[in-house]
Design an enzyme around this catalytic site. Structure first.
Site, mmCIF file in Angstrom:
data_model
loop_
_atom_site.group_PDB
_atom_site.id
_atom_site.type_symbol
_atom_site.label_atom_id
_atom_site.label_comp_id
_atom_site.label_asym_id
_atom_site.label_seq_id
_atom_site.Cartn_x
_atom_site.Cartn_y
_atom_site.Cartn_z
ATOM 1 N N SER A 187 0.818 -1.212 0.000
ATOM 2 C CA SER A 187 0.000 0.000 0.000
ATOM 3 C C SER A 187 0.849 1.257 0.000
ATOM 4 O O SER A 187 0.464 2.271 0.583
ATOM 5 C CB SER A 187 -0.931 0.011 1.220
ATOM 6 O OG SER A 187 -0.192 0.210 2.418
ATOM 7 N N ILE A 190 2.670 3.082 -5.292
ATOM 8 C CA ILE A 190 2.294 2.256 -6.439
ATOM 9 C C ILE A 190 1.000 1.507 -6.160
ATOM 10 O O ILE A 190 0.060 1.513 -6.965
ATOM 11 C CB ILE A 190 3.426 1.279 -6.800
ATOM 12 C CG1 ILE A 190 4.671 2.033 -7.256
ATOM 13 C CG2 ILE A 190 2.967 0.316 -7.896
ATOM 14 C CD1 ILE A 190 5.882 1.137 -7.471
ATOM 15 N N HIS A 444 -7.607 34.572 -3.970
ATOM 16 C CA HIS A 444 -8.911 33.993 -3.671
ATOM 17 C C HIS A 444 -9.772 34.021 -4.928
ATOM 18 O O HIS A 444 -9.740 35.012 -5.666
ATOM 19 C CB HIS A 444 -9.594 34.804 -2.565
ATOM 20 C CG HIS A 444 -11.001 34.365 -2.292
ATOM 21 N ND1 HIS A 444 -11.286 33.245 -1.541
ATOM 22 C CD2 HIS A 444 -12.201 34.900 -2.668
ATOM 23 C CE1 HIS A 444 -12.603 33.114 -1.467
ATOM 24 N NE2 HIS A 444 -13.182 34.107 -2.141
#
Length: 465
Positions: A187, A190, A444
């Site tokens: 895990s 890849i 923003h």
């Protein structure tokens, strides 16, 4: 015999970048490659996986069309076309590298290389035909030889890839069909990326991880959020276990886990990381020192053998393309007599859904070193752009040294995390303080505002939390 100043073995991100930079510095360069111009990263790793992820991301977005005011859509993945597009992108980039090498006067030498000592490299015929104009087999010589041979999939006992039932990432990148059930062993980046891809394509995915949690090298809090996100998508997680036995049938297999669980699937992807390509180069005969399976080097890629260098994955972790590129530039600049080029912390990215990106120390790593920390967190649920994108699940986390106020690490999970981490990478590299970062004005509405909010959360408090 050739008259090159530098010979480079391997044309991946480290090798071809080193070749171009060496040529820019006035050195005569020969670049040796045996199979894929651009290396594993461009042809089998970084680039094609991201092309596939883009396709599956679009599929997921289309499934939520009504959320954005569109009529319901019913798209479906075409695995053949998805793979074809990934190959098209890789081919385009490979052609671009060929152009850059020619433009900079780099001699491309096509074949398999083996060190012969005395600054010589024996090149034998490659199994794959080389580009037009490439030099062929022979003996080449140079006072400086750089090894950039990359890495290959790690092989686990009992999970030997057969190209049919048990895959490496190479088979996973070019499936003939999408398996109904897929087991992913490992895990790390890849494993999680391919789990994300195949779950989006409709496979029932199960991840098996030996460590107590998925993504064991990542921040524990970020890892936990990713686990929840994967489970929400229907991906099953088995942690703290290994595959004790694998029974292979004609078109299916059964993985017997160390806790007694048995999982049946159509295919299994062995994604337990990679190991440096040290075999077949003639390192043993020259007495090249290895450390943890990688070639031992100093900060400029020098090995214990004068005139011999190693960069990128061959020189050890972190095994990342951008680290290899930096290694290559630093190495050839040192050869050319330039001042040593250092580097700051190297960021890492996981291109799953959601994305993860990190740089510097995690909270746990800092505490293990005895560093008192101040943490700033900001949820993307308070970020307007994340809400507009329909991706509010995410977190920005900042790790500050409580004594110096300097940023020493940052982790992000959520939309475009891989594009956001560069801001924190610059800050960590330059030793920016929370006071300095708090004074930075972010535009923003952008996802990057979440970085500022996380910094503020470590101080007087985030505004939109």
């Amino acid at each position: 015999m050739s008259g090159h100043d530098v010979l480079i073995v391997g044309s991946g991100p480290g090798g071809y970048v080193a070749a171009i930079r060496a040529a820019q510095l006035g050195l005569k360069v020969g670049l040796i490659e045996r199979a894929h111009l651009g290396g594993i990263c461009l042809n089998w790793g970084c680039i094609p996986t991201k092309a596939m992820l883009k396709g599956t991301d679009l599929l997921c977005e289309a499934g939520h069309a009504t959320r954005f005011g569109l009529h319901p859509l019913s798209p479906a993945i075409d695995p053949v076309r998805l793979v074809a597009r990934a190959q098209e992108v890789s081919t385009q980039l490979s052609a671009g590298i060929a152009f850059l090498l020619k433009k900079n006067g780099v001699d491309l030498i096509w074949g398999s290389a083996r060190l012969a000592g005395g600054g010589r490299v024996e090149v034998t015929a490659a199994e794959v035909a080389g580009p037009r104009g490439a030099l062929g087999p022979g003996t080449y010589a140079a006072p400086h030889i750089i090894l950039a041979t990359g890495a290959s999939p790690r092989r686990l006992p009992g999970l030997d890839p057969d190209g049919h039932l048990v895959w490496t990432y190479m088979q996973a990148l070019r499936p003939q069909a999408v398996p109904q059930r897929l087991i992913v062993v490992g895990s790390g980046a890849i494993g999680v990326e391919f789990a994300s891809i195949y779950a989006a394509m409709g496979a029932q995915v199960t991840i098996v991880e030996l460590a107590a949690r998925i993504l064991p090298q990542e921040d524990a809090e970020i890892s936990g959020l990713m686990a929840k996100a994967l489970q929400k998508r229907g991906i099953a997680l088995h942690t703290g276990v290994s595959v004790a036995r694998l029974d292979r049938q004609a078109e299916s297999l059964t993985a017997h886990l160390s806790d007694g669980t048995a999982i049946s699937a159509d295919r299994l992807l062995s994604a337990a990381g990679v190991v440096p390509n040290v075999s077949g180069l003639g390192l043993e005969a020259l007495g090249v020192v290895l450390a943890h399976g990688a070639v031992q080097t100093d900060g400029a890629g020098r090995t214990n053998v004068p005139g011999l260098y190693a960069i990128g994955d061959l020189a050890g972790a972190p095994m990342l393309a951008h680290k290899a590129e930096h290694d290559g530039i630093a190495c050839v600049e040192a050869i050319a007599g330039r001042a040593p080029r250092g580097h700051g912390p190297i960021p890492g990215c996981i291109y799953a859904s959601p994305q993860i990106a990190s740089v510097g120390l995690t909270e746990e790593q800092a505490q293990e070193q005895g560093t008192a920390v101040r943490i700033g967190r900001f949820s993307l649920r308070g970020n307007g752009k994340a809400l507009v994108l329909g991706e509010p699940d995410g977190l920005v986390k900042c790790v500050f040294d409580a004594a110096s106020d300097r940023l020493i690490g940052a982790q992000i999970i959520g939309a475009e995390a891989s594009e956001l981490i560069h801001g924190m990478t610059i800050a960590v590299t330059l030793g920016a303080t929370s006071e300095q970062l708090a004074s930075v004005v972010f535009p923003h509405p952008t996802l990057s505002e979440a970085l500022h909010e996380a910094v503020m959360a470590a101080r007087e408090g985030a505004i939109h939390a």
